[in-house]
Scaffold this active site. Structure first.
Site: not given
Length: 211
Positions: A8, A188-191
């Site tokens: 997610r 978001e975006n695993r950042l």
């Protein structure tokens, strides 16, 4: 369902050095208040990691009972596996995970016993049955059966006849004095945002880590 397909996005909030407090405990207090406002009963659950005599790290969940600028307090049996490990090596790690807010906090610190007075006060603030359970449980020791524990519990409860048991001398609190914090905010975006505080000569040094 394939495990690798479960994912997610994290979009609830952000964390930067600019909006982080100068003292890590102030940021922790702010985050704790926010999760408590969600009325989540497990908000004070934390993992404590000790270094076992066998060389393996051990992790288990305990409940945070208080905290201030000095550190974090929890209570246990001093003869338990965690108590014996702390006696050998007081360096421990704490970990809070609040999925509802997409946040984690990791803390490294030194554990020391709280005062007898603090342990007494907390022990006798617990529900009567919890006091009895602590008095009869030789935590982490092997027992023959569940029935054995229940019989000990019932026998002491009957013997006490409503009066509170004495606090076992091997039961009490630990204060974990932190030397390092890491605050993790999912992004978001695993950042993800990772802000670290490290204690250097009584000052907290703040830095950002790559996700």
């Amino acid at each position: 369902m394939k495990l690798e397909s479960i994912r997610r996005e994290y979009t609830r909030a952000e964390l930067s050095k600019k909006n982080a407090d100068k003292h890590p405990m102030h940021l922790f207090q702010r985050w704790m208040k926010e999760v408590l406002n969600l009325n989540k009963i497990d908000a004070t659950s934390m993992s404590i990691v000790t270094n076992g005599a066998d060389g393996f790290p051990d992790s288990r969940i305990v409940l945070l009972k208080s905290y201030n600028n000095e550190g974090f307090v929890f209570f246990t049996n001093y003869n338990s596996q965690k108590g014996q490990a702390i006696a050998e090596n007081p360096k421990v790690s704490l970990h809070f995970f609040w999925p509802e807010l997409e946040r984690q906090v990791r803390i490294s610190g030194i554990a020391e016993k709280t005062s007898i007075e603090e342990s007494e006060a907390y022990f006798h603030s617990r529900p009567f049955e919890s006091q009895v359970a602590a008095a009869v449980s030789d935590q982490s020791a092997e027992v023959p059966s569940r029935v054995y524990l229940e019989e000990k519990f019932d026998a002491l409860k009957k013997e006490l006849n409503g009066t509170n048991p004495e606090r076992p001398k091997n039961w009490g609190g630990y204060l974990v004095r932190p030397v390092k914090f890491e605050f993790w905010q999912g992004r978001e975006n695993r950042l993800h945002d990772r802000i670290v505080y490290e204690l250097k000569d009584e000052d907290w040094i703040i830095k950002r880590l790559a996700p």
